[in-house]
Design an enzyme around this catalytic site. Structure first.
Site, PDB file in Angstrom:
ATOM      1  N   SER A 160     -10.274  -0.668   6.752  1.00  0.00           N
ATOM      2  CA  SER A 160      -9.481  -0.621   6.234  1.00  0.00           C
ATOM      3  C   SER A 160      -8.745  -2.399   5.587  1.00  0.00           C
ATOM      4  O   SER A 160      -8.093  -1.985   3.729  1.00  0.00           O
ATOM      5  CB  SER A 160      -8.615   0.677   5.778  1.00  0.00           C
ATOM      6  OG  SER A 160      -8.798   1.467   5.614  1.00  0.00           O
TER       7      SER A 160
ATOM      8  N   SER B 111      -9.383   1.846   2.964  1.00  0.00           N
ATOM      9  CA  SER B 111      -8.531   2.579   1.904  1.00  0.00           C
ATOM     10  C   SER B 111      -7.744   1.720   1.396  1.00  0.00           C
ATOM     11  O   SER B 111      -7.902   2.231   0.952  1.00  0.00           O
ATOM     12  CB  SER B 111      -8.449   3.429   2.812  1.00  0.00           C
ATOM     13  OG  SER B 111      -7.497   3.260   3.810  1.00  0.00           O
TER      14      SER B 111
ATOM     15  N   LYS C 189       1.120  -1.165   0.210  1.00  0.00           N
ATOM     16  CA  LYS C 189       0.322  -0.188  -0.040  1.00  0.00           C
ATOM     17  C   LYS C 189       0.756   1.181  -0.005  1.00  0.00           C
ATOM     18  O   LYS C 189       1.986   1.003   0.943  1.00  0.00           O
ATOM     19  CB  LYS C 189      -0.588  -0.134   1.240  1.00  0.00           C
ATOM     20  CG  LYS C 189      -2.165   0.502   1.663  1.00  0.00           C
ATOM     21  CD  LYS C 189      -3.087   1.106   2.901  1.00  0.00           C
ATOM     22  CE  LYS C 189      -4.327   1.900   2.603  1.00  0.00           C
ATOM     23  NZ  LYS C 189      -4.980   1.728   3.882  1.00  0.00           N
TER      24      LYS C 189
HETATM   25  N1  GLN Z   1     -13.008   3.703   6.606  1.00  0.00           N
HETATM   26  C1  GLN Z   1     -12.919   3.975   7.578  1.00  0.00           C
HETATM   27  C2  GLN Z   1     -12.505   5.713   7.704  1.00  0.00           C
HETATM   28  O1  GLN Z   1     -12.242   5.648   6.426  1.00  0.00           O
HETATM   29  C3  GLN Z   1     -11.477   3.363   7.873  1.00  0.00           C
HETATM   30  C4  GLN Z   1     -10.266   3.525   7.084  1.00  0.00           C
HETATM   31  C5  GLN Z   1      -8.665   2.636   7.855  1.00  0.00           C
HETATM   32  O2  GLN Z   1      -9.800   1.945   8.087  1.00  0.00           O
HETATM   33  N2  GLN Z   1      -7.872   3.491   7.462  1.00  0.00           N
HETATM   34  O3  GLN Z   1     -12.024   5.918   8.074  1.00  0.00           O
END
Ligand code: GLN
Length: 466
Positions: A172, A148, A73
């Site tokens: 995420s 994400s 990532k």
């Molecule tokens: N979707 C969640 C957010 O928008 C989690 C994101 C993540 O785990 N980085 O914060």
């Protein structure tokens, strides 16, 4: 595309087959990416690393992940490579050091082939906030891969690489794994060093693996886990050995009544079917409650944004990445940040700054921390009567690109089942168990007590026979 597992590649390379050939196949797949899941391919670096692995094997070494191609990532730093977290504010930034997780994987024989698309700075659940544009779901490219870590989920599900790395602050890793049909593990907080991870919410963030099966995910976790003097929140706790025998027979699996509400019918059916499979495999189902979980989304969007606003204050146009032209220092800060951050990042910085500000701190941030403690206690209580908690990962299967982009609250609610895990610090794994009528993957989640990662992986392995 045929998909050799990571462990099969490592076994072959340790037995003398060429790492270069294994890596070449992944490089070619990443270069032919049609999903916008890959944002950079590192052919020369990867081939040089593969040759170095081959040389180590010829010299008599045996490596747990010999020649295993991996994608990383874009918020995990690797010396000499860009790390932008898919934000304009970090365009042009070249990492001066390598994340401990990646350094350990490379030492174990892994070869980084590419960096993957993600929501900007890990803010999102659909990969649509990326400054490189959205990644697409390999099962249906008109749909999101989740976020994400959408790119990292997609490259594994599409078979470009057997394993990849993501980060999970509120879901995420698990949510995109569920939406793309791969295995995704959020390790126990502290299990994996965060050194070299571009911070979102430092008390919530964990790096974890995506794979097509639990055994590969475990191999990646083993290679990167453990205490790290460069991250004071990393834990000294040793990984347990892989349990022999049947992980499900005799296991007590908790389930939460509230987790059966508001689900797409097919997700609900998959949950019921998974319960039946667990029982058939000799597990006992135990009803448990997590009474404060309904406050988790609210607490997360206070704690997470508070930490994010603080972490991102260093991105000022001077020290990293994008710098705007302006007359004086104050204007450089303001203009660089205005130009560099996307809409979702700005929304979170404003929310986070507000909840930390004098006069509001007690009402929001402090209250959210108190709720967090109650959520931790809920889990501690639940794990006195069960070994793991089964539940959904996402209330729905993959949604269409654009479907939720204009409604942040709707988007935030897609993480309703994954956020409490991070607040409590416990591990959670998403396991592909079924498909909906359109063939879209459905994942189920197992959460376990602190440092039960290995046991969760063993249960996941039993649920997804190779
Ligand atoms: N979707 C969640 C957010 O928008 C989690 C994101 C993540 O785990 N980085 O914060």
């Amino acid at each position: 595309m045929s998909r050799p597992t990571a462990l099969a590649i490592a076994a072959a390379v340790n037995a003398g087959s060429s790492a270069r050939v294994a890596v070449e196949a992944s490089l070619a797949a990443c270069e032919a990416d049609t999903l916008n899941a890959v944002i950079r391919v590192h052919r020369d670096r990867a081939l040089a690393a593969a040759d170095a692995v081959d040389a180590r094997i010829r010299a008599g070494e045996r490596l747990p992940l010999a020649g295993v191609p991996i994608a990383v990532k874009d918020n995990i730093c690797i010396t000499g490579l860009p790390a932008t977290a898919c934000s304009r504010i970090l365009k042009g930034y070249i990492a001066p050091y390598t994340a401990t997780a990646v350094a350990r994987l490379e030492a174990a024989g892994c070869v980084v082939v590419a960096q993957t698309n993600m929501d900007e700075l890990a803010f999102g659940s659909s990969n649509e906030t990326s400054c490189y544009g959205p990644a697409r779901n390999p099962v249906d490219p008109t749909r999101v891969p989740g976020g994400s870590s959408g790119g990292s989920a997609a490259v594994v599900a599409a078979g470009y690489v057997p394993v990849s790395l993501g980060s999970d602050t509120g879901g995420s890793i698990r949510q995109p794994a569920s939406l793309c049909g791969s295995v995704g593990l959020k390790p126990t907080y502290g299990r994996v060093s965060r050194y070299g991870l571009i911070a979102y919410g430092s008390s919530l963030d964990q790096i974890g693996p995506f794979a097509n099966n639990a055994a590969d995910a475990e191999a990646v976790l083993r290679a990167m886990a453990g205490a790290d003097p460069l991250d004071s929140t990393s834990a000294a706790q040793q990984m347990e050995p892989t349990p022999a025998g049947d992980a499900l027979r005799g296991a007590r699996i908790g389930w939460v009544e509230a987790h059966t509400e508001g689900l797409q019918a097919e997700v609900r059916a998959a949950l019921d079917a998974t319960k039946a499979r667990l029982q058939a495999a000799g597990a006992t189902l135990v009803p448990v409650t997590l009474p404060h979980e309904r406050f988790a989304v609210s607490a997360y969007y206070i704690i997470g944004t508070g930490e994010a606003s603080s972490n991102l204050s260093r991105m000022d146009g001077i020290r990293f990445g994008h710098r705007a032209e302006a007359a004086d220092l104050r204007q450089i800060y303001g203009k660089s940040r205005a130009e560099g951050f996307g809409a979702e990042a700005k929304r979170r910085i404003m929310l986070g700054t507000y909840v930390l500000s004098t006069g509001y701190y007690d009402a929001y941030y402090k209250k959210a921390q108190q709720v967090r403690r109650l959520i931790c206690q809920d889990y501690e209580q639940a794990f006195t009567t069960c070994d793991a908690i089964l539940g959904p990962v996402s209330p729905t299967t993959a949604f269409k690109l654009g479907e939720k982009l204009s409604d942040p609250l709707q988007m935030y609610l897609s993480d309703i089942f994954t956020i409490a895990t991070n607040l409590a610090g416990v591990p959670g794994i998403s396991i592909p168990v079924a498909q909906d009528a359109q063939g879209l993957p459905i994942g189920m989640q197992l959460q376990g007590p602190m440092f039960s990662d290995v046991r969760l992986l063993a249960m996941a392995r039993a649920l997804t026979p190779q």
